[in-house]
Structure formats: structure tokens, C-alpha cells
Design an enzyme around this catalytic site. Structure first.
Site, mmCIF file in Angstrom:
data_model
loop_
_atom_site.group_PDB
_atom_site.id
_atom_site.type_symbol
_atom_site.label_atom_id
_atom_site.label_comp_id
_atom_site.label_asym_id
_atom_site.label_seq_id
_atom_site.Cartn_x
_atom_site.Cartn_y
_atom_site.Cartn_z
ATOM 1 C CG HIS A 1 -0.193 0.338 2.506
ATOM 2 N ND1 HIS A 1 0.527 -0.609 3.185
ATOM 3 C CD2 HIS A 1 -0.061 1.474 3.222
ATOM 4 C CE1 HIS A 1 1.060 -0.073 4.262
ATOM 5 N NE2 HIS A 1 0.730 1.195 4.309
HETATM 6 C C1 UD1 Z 1 -1.699 6.050 5.426
HETATM 7 C C2 UD1 Z 1 -0.357 6.607 5.866
HETATM 8 C C3 UD1 Z 1 0.722 5.536 5.713
HETATM 9 C C4 UD1 Z 1 0.330 4.264 6.443
HETATM 10 C C5 UD1 Z 1 -1.052 3.804 6.017
HETATM 11 C C6 UD1 Z 1 -1.490 2.647 6.864
HETATM 12 C C7 UD1 Z 1 -0.088 9.028 5.457
HETATM 13 C C8 UD1 Z 1 0.577 10.024 4.622
HETATM 14 N N1 UD1 Z 1 0.041 7.745 5.065
HETATM 15 O O1 UD1 Z 1 -1.590 5.741 4.050
HETATM 16 O O2 UD1 Z 1 1.942 6.008 6.277
HETATM 17 O O3 UD1 Z 1 1.268 3.268 6.149
HETATM 18 O O4 UD1 Z 1 -1.997 4.885 6.192
HETATM 19 O O5 UD1 Z 1 -2.443 1.856 6.228
HETATM 20 O O6 UD1 Z 1 -0.688 9.354 6.440
HETATM 21 N N2 UD1 Z 1 -9.165 4.806 1.847
HETATM 22 C C9 UD1 Z 1 -10.403 4.221 1.800
HETATM 23 N N3 UD1 Z 1 -10.898 3.708 2.966
HETATM 24 C C10 UD1 Z 1 -10.229 3.771 4.144
HETATM 25 C C11 UD1 Z 1 -8.957 4.356 4.153
HETATM 26 C C12 UD1 Z 1 -8.441 4.876 2.999
HETATM 27 O O7 UD1 Z 1 -11.063 4.180 0.751
HETATM 28 O O8 UD1 Z 1 -10.757 3.311 5.165
HETATM 29 C C13 UD1 Z 1 -8.630 5.431 0.626
HETATM 30 C C14 UD1 Z 1 -8.604 6.954 0.786
HETATM 31 O O9 UD1 Z 1 -9.814 7.527 0.423
HETATM 32 C C15 UD1 Z 1 -7.487 7.352 -0.128
HETATM 33 C C16 UD1 Z 1 -6.535 6.148 -0.052
HETATM 34 O O10 UD1 Z 1 -7.280 5.070 0.443
HETATM 35 O O11 UD1 Z 1 -7.931 7.484 -1.431
HETATM 36 C C17 UD1 Z 1 -5.338 6.427 0.790
HETATM 37 O O12 UD1 Z 1 -5.680 6.748 2.125
HETATM 38 P P1 UD1 Z 1 -4.743 7.716 3.016
HETATM 39 O O13 UD1 Z 1 -5.233 7.719 4.404
HETATM 40 O O14 UD1 Z 1 -4.582 9.007 2.331
HETATM 41 O O15 UD1 Z 1 -3.334 7.063 2.934
HETATM 42 P P2 UD1 Z 1 -2.847 5.552 3.129
HETATM 43 O O16 UD1 Z 1 -2.322 5.076 1.838
HETATM 44 O O17 UD1 Z 1 -3.904 4.773 3.790
HETATM 45 N N1 UDP Z 2 -3.173 -5.216 9.178
HETATM 46 C C1 UDP Z 2 -4.439 -5.736 9.445
HETATM 47 N N2 UDP Z 2 -5.211 -6.143 8.395
HETATM 48 C C2 UDP Z 2 -4.796 -6.061 7.106
HETATM 49 C C3 UDP Z 2 -3.495 -5.547 6.851
HETATM 50 C C4 UDP Z 2 -2.713 -5.117 7.922
HETATM 51 O O1 UDP Z 2 -4.843 -5.829 10.604
HETATM 52 O O2 UDP Z 2 -5.554 -6.416 6.201
HETATM 53 C C5 UDP Z 2 -2.346 -4.776 10.311
HETATM 54 C C6 UDP Z 2 -0.974 -5.349 10.360
HETATM 55 O O3 UDP Z 2 -0.984 -6.618 10.976
HETATM 56 C C7 UDP Z 2 -0.212 -4.301 11.155
HETATM 57 C C8 UDP Z 2 -0.861 -3.025 10.715
HETATM 58 O O4 UDP Z 2 -2.127 -3.380 10.162
HETATM 59 O O5 UDP Z 2 -0.432 -4.477 12.533
HETATM 60 C C9 UDP Z 2 0.007 -2.385 9.685
HETATM 61 O O6 UDP Z 2 -0.654 -1.376 9.058
HETATM 62 P P1 UDP Z 2 -0.312 -0.916 7.580
HETATM 63 O O7 UDP Z 2 0.447 -1.978 6.874
HETATM 64 O O8 UDP Z 2 -1.572 -0.448 7.006
HETATM 65 O O9 UDP Z 2 0.577 0.381 7.840
HETATM 66 P P2 UDP Z 2 2.140 0.636 8.119
HETATM 67 O O10 UDP Z 2 2.565 -0.221 9.248
HETATM 68 O O11 UDP Z 2 2.866 0.374 6.853
HETATM 69 O O12 UDP Z 2 2.160 2.098 8.431
#
Ligand code: UD1
Ligand code: UDP
Length: 354
Positions: A202
Site C-alpha cells: 500500500h
Molecule cells: C496512510 C499513511 C501511511 C500508512 C497507512 C497505513 C499518510 C501520509 N500515510 O496511508 O503512512 O502506512 O496509512 O495503512 O498518512 N481509503 C479508503 N478507505 C479507508 C482508508 C483509505 O477508501 O478506510 C482510501 C482513501 O480515500 C485514499 C486512499 O485510500 O484514497 C489512501 O488513504 P490515506 O489515508 O490518504 O493514505 P494511506 O495510503 O492509507
Molecule cells: N493489518 C491488518 N489487516 C490487514 C493488513 C494489515 O490488521 O488487512 C495490520 C498489520 O498486521 C499491522 C498493521 O495493520 O499491525 C500495519 O498497518 P499498515 O500496513 O496499514 O501500515 P504501516 O505499518 O505500513 O504504516
């Protein structure tokens, strides 16, 4: 003492679950929880509050989407209003997301002290949104809870030894969560193969680059066909970008899962393939080799002990490393992450230092 904790993204719910639990078990400190709304789907947010018994957020901001600046800016404005109303003694932030930075900045501008859990981590890649968020958050925190010795060293190198702040190595709260909830592991509802590679994907550095995304998709497809089934709980960001790019991802796709399902997958897989920060360590906690599809990692100790290999977004390198790592067991012989006491140390220090 009143602590206001700020969460918003999936990994923060998991980190906050153990700290919030330790706060509830301690005397003399009350917690108010603010959810920015950054992650909002039921399987990206609610499920973690339910499974991990995190108290319902006292404040829900419902801010998500938009550019980084717009998202962070809107959070900053709304968090400031909440802080003026709530007047906490301290603000607690986690990790390196936009919610982390907005929370820390809103607090610092109001002279409310900030504690940062996961301070000091560095990838030394300023192109990553996470690197910008964590460097700025560390600069305006006065309680810096580092998960590793390397994180402490990074802060020393940035001159933190000369500042009037506390830099403390407490261990990693994610190990607390993995140890606490491993016994709750439950198989996902989907029909799954017995032997499989667990993949997650992601990070913006991969998903926002058409070349990198295509190269990773190609590696996953090849591994799924020739080495072992690849199970990939697909993050909504990645789903959107794969659709936009018209890529064919032919692996075993499932919806994002809850933490109990995730620990089951970690426990039963033969290899972890990821670009996640948290999942790199969880592979290690569950004794699995990890292949990390990034050019740098903040968790360098895993590379040093041979548990993790960095392969970037290079199709051939990903495939070669997966072939070597499949089924390989790794052992945490050195207690790299504190052994499950991090949350208690965070809370004791918050009480002690005020
Ligand atoms: C964010 C964090 C990243 C972290 C990740 C964990 C920032 C800059 N990035 O990235 O460091 O690793 O979370 O998962 O803060 N979306 C949905 N439904 C949701 C959540 C997100 O549709 O429940 C969509 C949003 O609308 C957006 C995209 O996913 O289009 C990205 O979401 P965003 O929160 O901006 O960043 P992440 O890639 O999730
Ligand atoms: N995780 C989860 N379900 C999923 C994918 C990840 O519960 O489908 C958990 C994972 O085990 C870890 C956390 O989410 O504890 C990591 O989050 P993510 O990879 O989204 O973000 P990052 O750690 O890269 O910021």
C-alpha cells in the site's frame, strides 16, 4: 492528568490498543481519544476498536481524502478546536501518518506537550510522506518514545542530546500487541489454501509510481503461479490505483482483514512479502522470513539479523528473494523490540514526567 490521544490510520489503532489498555490499568491518568477519520471503512477502522477493545473515540473528526496538504490542514484546524475545548495536559501521537503530524502540530502551537510513540525512526528518504511526518513530529515532541536502539541513535545524530527533551528507548508497542492478541488468532472467512505467501502492498512510494506498481504486480503474479499461492488483503489505496492503471493482479485477493485474522495469516503463512512498516516486524514476531518491497527500511535491525531482505520494486529480485525465504524460520534471539513491555513503559513515563 488528562492525556488526549490522536489516532486515525489502521496501524495507529493497533499501537493505541495496548497503550490505551495500560492507561486504563494505571491510576492518575485519564485518556480522551480523538479519531481524525483518516481511515474510515469498517474493515480499516471499526473492526480494530471492536476486536482490540479500544474505547470508542470521544471525538470523531471524519476527515479523510484530498491532497496531503489539504488533509493535514483540515485536521490541524479541527484538532486545534478540540484541544482548546478539552485542555489536555498532554497529547499522545503515534507513528508517522498525516494524523500524527496534524495532532503534534496543533498541540505544539498551543504549548501542550507532545509525546511521540515510535520516535526516531528514519528511512533517510525525504520523498516518503512518512519521513516528513516523523521528522517534524519528533522536532516538536518532548517525550520521544523510541522503539529501538537505532531510533535513539538517529535522534542523537540529529542533536537531540542537547535539547531539553526526554529520549527514551521503551521497545515497540507493536510487539506488545502481537504478544497480547496472538491467542485470539482467527482464520479469515474466505476459503484459503493451506500453504501460502502473505503479501501486503500500500505504500505511496510503490502504489503512486506506475512503473513500481507494475513491476510488483508482475512479481506477485509470477510467484502465485509458480511458487505458492499469494494471499493479499488489498488496501483500498492499492485497489484504486491498480484499477486506474488497468493492471491485472492475479493472486488470491481478499478484503482488508481485522487484526485477529491478520495474526492468523502471519502465523500460518510460509513467507511475508510486504511494503508495510508494521508487517515487517510482525513477520519476525511470528518467526517468518520477510521480503520487503522497498528501497529502505526504518527497521534496520531486521536486515542485520538476516530476518528481512530489501528488494525494492525489482520483479526479479522479489521473485529470487521469495524463493529463498519460503518456509525459512527466523528466531528473535536478541529481544530486539522490548519483549512486550513497551506500552507500560510509555504510560509510566508519561505519569512520571508529566
Ligand atoms: C496512510 C499513511 C501511511 C500508512 C497507512 C497505513 C499518510 C501520509 N500515510 O496511508 O503512512 O502506512 O496509512 O495503512 O498518512 N481509503 C479508503 N478507505 C479507508 C482508508 C483509505 O477508501 O478506510 C482510501 C482513501 O480515500 C485514499 C486512499 O485510500 O484514497 C489512501 O488513504 P490515506 O489515508 O490518504 O493514505 P494511506 O495510503 O492509507
Ligand atoms: N493489518 C491488518 N489487516 C490487514 C493488513 C494489515 O490488521 O488487512 C495490520 C498489520 O498486521 C499491522 C498493521 O495493520 O499491525 C500495519 O498497518 P499498515 O500496513 O496499514 O501500515 P504501516 O505499518 O505500513 O504504516
Amino acid at each position: 492528568m488528562k492525556v488526549l490521544s490522536i489516532v486515525g490510520a489502521r496501524p495507529q489503532f493497533i499501537k493505541a490498543s495496548v497503550v490505551s489498555r495500560a492507561i486504563r490499568q494505571s491510576e492518575g491518568v485519564d485518556e480522551v481519544i480523538l479519531h481524525t477519520g483518516q481511515h474510515f471503512d469498517a474493515n480499516m477502522s471499526d473492526i480494530f476498536f471492536n476486536q482490540l477493545s479500544i474505547p470508542r473515540p470521544d471525538i470523531q473528526l471524519d476527515i479523510h481524502g484530498g491532497s496531503h496538504g489539504a488533509m493535514t490542514g483540515r485536521m490541524l484546524m479541527e484538532i486545534e478546536k478540540v484541544l482548546l475545548e478539552q485542555r489536555p495536559d498532554r497529547v499522545l501521537v503515534y507513528g508517522d501518518t498525516n494524523s500524527t503530524l496534524a495532532g503534534a502540530l496543533a498541540a505544539a502551537k498551543l504549548h501542550i506537550p507532545v509525546a511521540h510513540v515510535e520516535a526516531g525512526l528514519r528511512s533517510f528518504n525525504m520523498q516518503m510522506p512518512e519521513e516528513v511526518n516523523r521528522i517534524l513530529t519528533d522536532q516538536i515532541s518532548d517525550l520521544l518514545f523510541c522503539p529501538t536502539d537505532t531510533a535513539v541513535k538517529n535522534l542523537k545524530n540529529e542533536g537531540f542530546a542537547n535539547k531539553l527533551v526526554h529520549v527514551l528507548q521503551v521497545g515497540d508497542v507493536m510487539q506488545d500487541a502481537a504478544l497480547l492478541f496472538a491467542k485470539k488468532a482467527v482464520a479469515p472467512a474466505d476459503e484459503l489454501p493451506n500453504e501460502f505467501i502473505l503479501a501486503t502492498l500500500h505504500r505511496a512510494e510503490n502504489t503512486d509510481s506506475p512503473e513500481r506498481l507494475a513491476a510488483i504486480v508482475s512479481a506477485l503474479n509470477e510467484l502465485h503461479q509458480t511458487l505458492a499461492p499469494v494471499i493479499l488483503p488489498l488496501h483500498p489505496r492499492t485497489r484504486k490505483l491498480i484499477d486506474q492503471q488497468g493492471l491485472e493482479l492475479n493472486v488470491h485477493l481478499i478484503e482488508p482483514v481485522g487484526y485477529f485474522e491478520m495474526v492468523w495469516l502471519l502465523d500460518h503463512c510460509q513467507l511475508v512479502l510486504t511494503d508495510s512498516g508494521g508487517v515487517q516486524k510482525e513477520a519476525f514476531f511470528f518467526g517468518k522470513a520477510c521480503v520487503t518491497m522497498r528501497d529502505q527500511t526504518e527497521w534496520v535491525e531486521l536486515i542485520e539479523v538476516g530476518a528481512n531482505e530489501l528488494v525494492g520494486a525489482d520483479t526479479q529480485k522479489i521473485i529470487a528473494a521469495a524463493k529463498i525465504g519460503l518456509g525459512r524460520q527466523v528466531k528473535d534471539t536478541q529481544q530486539l523490540y522490548g519483549g512486550g513491555k513497551a506500552a507500560q513503559r510509555v504510560v509510566s513515563n508519561i505519569i512520571l514526567k508529566g
